[in-house]
Design a protein around this motif. Structure first.
Motif, PDB file in Angstrom:
ATOM      1  N   ASN A 114       0.832  -1.208   0.000  1.00 15.30           N
ATOM      2  CA  ASN A 114       0.000   0.000   0.000  1.00 15.30           C
ATOM      3  C   ASN A 114       0.868   1.261   0.000  1.00 15.30           C
ATOM      4  O   ASN A 114       1.623   1.493   0.942  1.00 15.30           O
ATOM      5  CB  ASN A 114      -0.883   0.006   1.259  1.00 15.30           C
ATOM      6  N   PRO A 115       0.742   2.096  -1.053  1.00 19.45           N
ATOM      7  CA  PRO A 115       1.470   3.366  -1.043  1.00 19.45           C
ATOM      8  C   PRO A 115       0.903   4.260   0.056  1.00 19.45           C
ATOM      9  O   PRO A 115      -0.313   4.390   0.187  1.00 19.45           O
ATOM     10  CB  PRO A 115       1.174   3.957  -2.424  1.00 19.45           C
ATOM     11  N   TYR A 163       0.423  -1.400  -8.423  1.00 19.53           N
ATOM     12  CA  TYR A 163      -0.427  -2.231  -9.279  1.00 19.53           C
ATOM     13  C   TYR A 163       0.368  -3.439  -9.768  1.00 19.53           C
ATOM     14  O   TYR A 163       1.607  -3.462  -9.653  1.00 19.53           O
ATOM     15  CB  TYR A 163      -0.970  -1.411 -10.467  1.00 19.53           C
ATOM     16  N   ARG A 182      -4.015   7.745  -9.657  1.00 23.36           N
ATOM     17  CA  ARG A 182      -3.764   6.620  -8.772  1.00 23.36           C
ATOM     18  C   ARG A 182      -5.045   5.818  -8.518  1.00 23.36           C
ATOM     19  O   ARG A 182      -4.992   4.599  -8.350  1.00 23.36           O
ATOM     20  CB  ARG A 182      -3.078   7.090  -7.494  1.00 23.36           C
ATOM     21  N   GLN A 183      -6.220   6.501  -8.560  1.00 27.72           N
ATOM     22  CA  GLN A 183      -7.484   5.750  -8.438  1.00 27.72           C
ATOM     23  C   GLN A 183      -7.708   4.887  -9.680  1.00 27.72           C
ATOM     24  O   GLN A 183      -8.095   3.719  -9.564  1.00 27.72           O
ATOM     25  CB  GLN A 183      -8.664   6.699  -8.255  1.00 27.72           C
ATOM     26  N   LEU A 184      -7.486   5.463 -10.882  1.00 32.92           N
ATOM     27  CA  LEU A 184      -7.732   4.708 -12.115  1.00 32.92           C
ATOM     28  C   LEU A 184      -6.801   3.495 -12.237  1.00 32.92           C
ATOM     29  O   LEU A 184      -7.179   2.476 -12.812  1.00 32.92           O
ATOM     30  CB  LEU A 184      -7.573   5.619 -13.346  1.00 32.92           C
ATOM     31  N   MET A 185      -5.587   3.591 -11.685  1.00 27.03           N
ATOM     32  CA  MET A 185      -4.647   2.466 -11.750  1.00 27.03           C
ATOM     33  C   MET A 185      -4.912   1.418 -10.668  1.00 27.03           C
ATOM     34  O   MET A 185      -4.308   0.340 -10.695  1.00 27.03           O
ATOM     35  CB  MET A 185      -3.208   2.961 -11.635  1.00 27.03           C
ATOM     36  N   HIS A 244      -4.755   1.906  -7.043  1.00 27.57           N
ATOM     37  CA  HIS A 244      -4.295   2.260  -5.705  1.00 27.57           C
ATOM     38  C   HIS A 244      -3.322   1.266  -5.070  1.00 27.57           C
ATOM     39  O   HIS A 244      -2.175   1.582  -4.873  1.00 27.57           O
ATOM     40  CB  HIS A 244      -5.520   2.517  -4.796  1.00 27.57           C
ATOM     41  N   GLN A 245      -3.778   0.040  -4.772  1.00 30.58           N
ATOM     42  CA  GLN A 245      -3.001  -0.878  -3.920  1.00 30.58           C
ATOM     43  C   GLN A 245      -3.241  -2.310  -4.379  1.00 30.58           C
ATOM     44  O   GLN A 245      -4.170  -2.577  -5.125  1.00 30.58           O
ATOM     45  CB  GLN A 245      -3.484  -0.765  -2.471  1.00 30.58           C
ATOM     46  N   VAL A 246      -2.410  -3.243  -3.907  1.00 30.79           N
ATOM     47  CA  VAL A 246      -2.684  -4.663  -4.146  1.00 30.79           C
ATOM     48  C   VAL A 246      -2.469  -5.473  -2.874  1.00 30.79           C
ATOM     49  O   VAL A 246      -1.690  -5.103  -1.996  1.00 30.79           O
ATOM     50  CB  VAL A 246      -1.809  -5.269  -5.278  1.00 30.79           C
TER      51      VAL A 246
END
Lengths: 141, 141, 141
Positions: B42-43, B51, B93-96, B98-100
């Motif tokens: 998580n950034p 991603y 960052r939302q379109l990509m 955010h987190q994995v």
């Protein structure tokens, strides 16, 4: 290892609303007594999103304009042939990222300086729920 | 059950940069001695995304062109009225995504043939952190 | 605490296909005997997405039209200079959200009234896998 579950309830006054739920999530973590682990924050309805970004009102307007530009509320959507008028809301919630899983350290959300958890309602004015599920340890190692 | 936390640090030379952090995440997993479980990547800053996709330089350019086309870096954004110039980065960052959250099996990332974890910096040239939190078992069942 | 892993396999007849995998995920949860926790559902290939939304055929067409409009299948993509023709599919899977982590309560998916888990194949006609990883407790507290 412990798990803990809670459900947040929302009934927004407006069809579109953005609510900072960071304090609500921290309250659930405190109630769980879990000190270290992961917390899933998942909207149980499919016309809403939970996302992490800035608590800044201009940015929230930018998000709404972006969504409206990429997927207009009014459009020739097949889902709306079922009698619904919220096809756009199903799509917006995918573009915003749907859900988040966040870290818990020392008994609270382990956030960067600007990270805030938002509930984004895209088809409100009725009861909706957000599930909060925690998996972790009650005692720090 | 065990948990383990680490923080990766980045200070990119360019405003926009894509960094393959798969080896860094595997290094944290090895350090944790956790053999089976989940790892959240998580950034901690809200103008960056983590991603999973292909380690192919053409695709990374395609992502940048897609983002620029859907949400131009220069635009009439309300967030930028606060003195910022990075409204686009919050949206990218939302379109990509955010987190994995990724799986750990046998003490390492359980990846498909092309899955690679990327840190996508959209407003760099300053210090940023990515949180890595692992929840799992130290011994395989 | 327990972990459990399974792999779902897909070989779709069409290049683009949307498959409701909610029953498959519940079957893995039952097999795991885990009563409470988190389940990660992660496509192991990077031209597919797992997402949660409505099981309504019109909406699925709306998603396809949205993706085609935002990122056309045919385009001047640099990734395709490598000999591939699926650059669009790598981008679609990011816009749809890539993966989900869902809650398990009382031995099954804890879903809202309309939540269904979908496997969205954007470059099919060949073998693909989806990893299902569960972390949780075998006995309810």
């Amino acid at each position: 290892m412990a798990t803990f579950t809670d459900y947040l309830k929302f009934k927004t006054k407006n069809r579109h609303e953005f609510i900072n739920i960071t304090p609500d999530v921290n309250r659930v973590i405190k109630k769980s007594k879990i000190m270290d682990g992961l917390v899933l924050v998942n909207p149980m309805h499919i016309t809403a999103a939970v996302y992490v970004n800035d608590a800044e009102s201009g940015l929230i307007k930018d998000f709404q304009e972006m969504l409206q530009r990429l997927v207009p509320t009014e459009g020739n959507y097949k889902h709306n042939l079922t009698g619904e008028d919220n096809a756009y809301a199903h799509m917006w919630r995918q573009l915003m990222g749907h859900q988040v899983t966040m870290p818990i350290t020392d008994g609270e959300l382990d956030l960067g300086p600007w990270e805030q958890i938002y509930y984004a309602e895209f088809d409100g004015e009725r009861e909706k729920r957000v599930l909060v599920k925690i998996v972790g340890d009650r005692h720090c190692e």
